[in-house]
Design a protein around this motif. Sequence first.
Motif, mmCIF file in Angstrom:
data_model
loop_
_atom_site.group_PDB
_atom_site.id
_atom_site.type_symbol
_atom_site.label_atom_id
_atom_site.label_comp_id
_atom_site.label_asym_id
_atom_site.label_seq_id
_atom_site.Cartn_x
_atom_site.Cartn_y
_atom_site.Cartn_z
ATOM 1 N N PHE A 134 0.803 -1.213 0.000
ATOM 2 C CA PHE A 134 0.000 0.000 0.000
ATOM 3 C C PHE A 134 0.843 1.274 0.000
ATOM 4 C CE2 PHE A 134 -3.041 -3.100 1.832
ATOM 5 C CZ PHE A 134 -4.037 -2.978 0.883
ATOM 6 N N ASN A 135 2.179 1.155 0.120
ATOM 7 C CA ASN A 135 3.037 2.344 0.044
ATOM 8 C C ASN A 135 2.886 2.981 -1.331
ATOM 9 O OD1 ASN A 135 4.105 2.251 2.640
ATOM 10 N ND2 ASN A 135 5.717 0.831 2.039
ATOM 11 N N GLY A 136 2.659 4.285 -1.354
ATOM 12 C CA GLY A 136 2.449 5.004 -2.608
ATOM 13 C C GLY A 136 1.000 5.035 -3.047
ATOM 14 N N ALA A 137 0.127 4.313 -2.332
ATOM 15 C CA ALA A 137 -1.299 4.294 -2.683
ATOM 16 C C ALA A 137 -2.001 5.523 -2.117
ATOM 17 C CB ALA A 137 -1.963 3.027 -2.152
ATOM 18 N N THR A 138 -3.049 5.928 -2.803
ATOM 19 C CA THR A 138 -3.889 7.014 -2.325
ATOM 20 C C THR A 138 -5.140 6.403 -1.728
ATOM 21 O OG1 THR A 138 -3.070 8.443 -4.078
ATOM 22 C CG2 THR A 138 -5.084 9.132 -2.983
ATOM 23 N N GLY A 139 -5.546 6.906 -0.568
ATOM 24 C CA GLY A 139 -6.727 6.379 0.090
ATOM 25 C C GLY A 139 -7.605 7.485 0.627
ATOM 26 N N LEU A 140 -8.767 7.086 1.146
ATOM 27 C CA LEU A 140 -9.707 8.042 1.726
ATOM 28 C C LEU A 140 -9.811 7.801 3.223
ATOM 29 C CD1 LEU A 140 -12.677 8.093 -0.801
ATOM 30 C CD2 LEU A 140 -11.030 9.906 -0.347
ATOM 31 N N VAL A 141 -9.714 8.872 4.001
ATOM 32 C CA VAL A 141 -9.861 8.777 5.446
ATOM 33 C C VAL A 141 -11.322 8.448 5.756
ATOM 34 C CG1 VAL A 141 -9.697 10.014 7.635
ATOM 35 C CG2 VAL A 141 -7.976 10.397 5.864
ATOM 36 N N GLN A 142 -11.529 7.335 6.479
ATOM 37 C CA GLN A 142 -12.880 6.888 6.837
ATOM 38 C C GLN A 142 -13.269 7.315 8.244
ATOM 39 O OE1 GLN A 142 -14.905 4.906 4.566
ATOM 40 N NE2 GLN A 142 -13.337 5.872 3.322
ATOM 41 N N GLY A 143 -12.265 7.537 9.101
ATOM 42 C CA GLY A 143 -12.542 7.914 10.480
ATOM 43 C C GLY A 143 -11.242 8.103 11.232
ATOM 44 N N VAL A 144 -11.357 8.639 12.442
ATOM 45 C CA VAL A 144 -10.201 8.843 13.312
ATOM 46 C C VAL A 144 -10.471 8.089 14.599
ATOM 47 C CG1 VAL A 144 -8.788 10.534 14.517
ATOM 48 C CG2 VAL A 144 -9.778 11.105 12.304
ATOM 49 N N ARG A 145 -9.524 7.250 15.005
ATOM 50 C CA ARG A 145 -9.684 6.436 16.210
ATOM 51 C C ARG A 145 -9.261 7.219 17.444
ATOM 52 N NH1 ARG A 145 -7.127 0.696 14.643
ATOM 53 N NH2 ARG A 145 -8.750 -0.210 15.894
ATOM 54 N N GLY A 146 -9.664 6.709 18.589
ATOM 55 C CA GLY A 146 -9.303 7.322 19.856
ATOM 56 C C GLY A 146 -7.813 7.350 20.114
ATOM 57 N N ASP A 147 -7.064 6.399 19.527
ATOM 58 C CA ASP A 147 -5.616 6.360 19.733
ATOM 59 C C ASP A 147 -4.876 7.290 18.760
ATOM 60 O OD1 ASP A 147 -5.818 4.992 17.331
ATOM 61 O OD2 ASP A 147 -4.931 3.135 18.063
ATOM 62 N N GLY A 148 -5.614 8.069 17.952
ATOM 63 C CA GLY A 148 -5.002 9.022 17.049
ATOM 64 C C GLY A 148 -4.753 8.483 15.648
ATOM 65 N N ARG A 149 -4.946 7.181 15.441
ATOM 66 C CA ARG A 149 -4.744 6.612 14.108
ATOM 67 C C ARG A 149 -5.931 6.941 13.212
ATOM 68 N NH1 ARG A 149 -1.140 1.592 14.007
ATOM 69 N NH2 ARG A 149 -0.027 1.741 15.967
ATOM 70 N N CYS A 150 -5.648 7.026 11.926
ATOM 71 C CA CYS A 150 -6.700 7.284 10.938
ATOM 72 C C CYS A 150 -7.074 5.977 10.259
ATOM 73 C CB CYS A 150 -6.218 8.266 9.887
ATOM 74 S SG CYS A 150 -5.893 9.912 10.523
ATOM 75 N N GLU A 151 -8.359 5.722 10.106
ATOM 76 C CA GLU A 151 -8.821 4.574 9.333
ATOM 77 C C GLU A 151 -8.897 5.035 7.890
ATOM 78 O OE1 GLU A 151 -12.423 2.992 10.884
ATOM 79 O OE2 GLU A 151 -11.465 2.322 12.714
ATOM 80 N N VAL A 152 -8.099 4.367 7.033
ATOM 81 C CA VAL A 152 -7.977 4.787 5.642
ATOM 82 C C VAL A 152 -8.372 3.630 4.741
ATOM 83 C CG1 VAL A 152 -6.408 5.688 3.885
ATOM 84 C CG2 VAL A 152 -6.106 6.358 6.273
ATOM 85 N N LEU A 153 -9.293 3.878 3.813
ATOM 86 C CA LEU A 153 -9.697 2.883 2.818
ATOM 87 C C LEU A 153 -8.696 2.945 1.677
ATOM 88 C CD1 LEU A 153 -11.699 0.807 1.688
ATOM 89 C CD2 LEU A 153 -12.958 2.719 0.688
ATOM 90 N N LEU A 154 -7.999 1.818 1.443
ATOM 91 C CA LEU A 154 -6.955 1.741 0.430
ATOM 92 C C LEU A 154 -7.271 0.666 -0.580
ATOM 93 C CD1 LEU A 154 -3.951 1.828 2.879
ATOM 94 C CD2 LEU A 154 -4.637 3.680 1.374
ATOM 95 N N THR A 155 -6.844 0.873 -1.823
ATOM 96 C CA THR A 155 -6.950 -0.162 -2.848
ATOM 97 C C THR A 155 -5.598 -0.297 -3.521
ATOM 98 O OG1 THR A 155 -7.766 1.474 -4.411
ATOM 99 C CG2 THR A 155 -9.406 0.122 -3.312
ATOM 100 N N ALA A 156 -5.172 -1.549 -3.685
ATOM 101 C CA ALA A 156 -3.930 -1.850 -4.412
ATOM 102 C C ALA A 156 -4.265 -3.014 -5.340
ATOM 103 C CB ALA A 156 -2.805 -2.209 -3.459
#
Length: 195
Positions: A157-179
């Motif tokens: 998934f490095n170099g892939a473009t994705g869409l942010v789906q949400g932000v978790r409580g731990d600060g991580r972003c949920e990102v929808l990716l396609t490869a």
Amino acid sequence: KELALLPENLQPKPPCGWEVVAAGLSMHITEEDIIRVFSQFGRVQDAKVTRDLNGLSKGVALIVMTTREAAEKALNSVEVDICGVGVKLQWSTMVKQEMGLLKNRDEEGLSGSGPVPSAAGRRTFQEERRDSAEAGSCPFRVGQSVLVSGLKGAPQFNGATGLVQGVRGDGRCEVLLTAGDEARTLALKVENLTV
């Protein structure tokens, strides 16, 4: 008629049932998604996604299986994916206590392994430990397009473009990716994302 009360036919059941905790869930996973996935291990008695006061998922679910075998089958599975997100499974704290796998607080204090915690400060929750600067530190918003880099666990998934789906409580972003033909939602650290 005689009942077969053989030891292998008798299983004491914890009061909370055969409860399994699933952690690391996507914010968009529902109880129906969980039941669909856990049904492959056996009959699901109940499934509940924990939510905050605003109705947002905390990323954790409690799943009660009807038999110990079904719960152990889920726990022993190599990888459990719910809607493309790998989750971590373990027995709930109540089941661990009932099975003798975990000491309760009173036993911990009597074991001499450390000081007995005060009644006021027994637990500190992650929400309380997080400082206010960290809580709002995610620079991305839902629906924003991001570029992924620096992934070691999923280098495809490095170099892939994705869409942010949400932000978790731990600060991580949920990102929808396609490869290629593979699409996954990953919980990514902010340092792995750029606009």
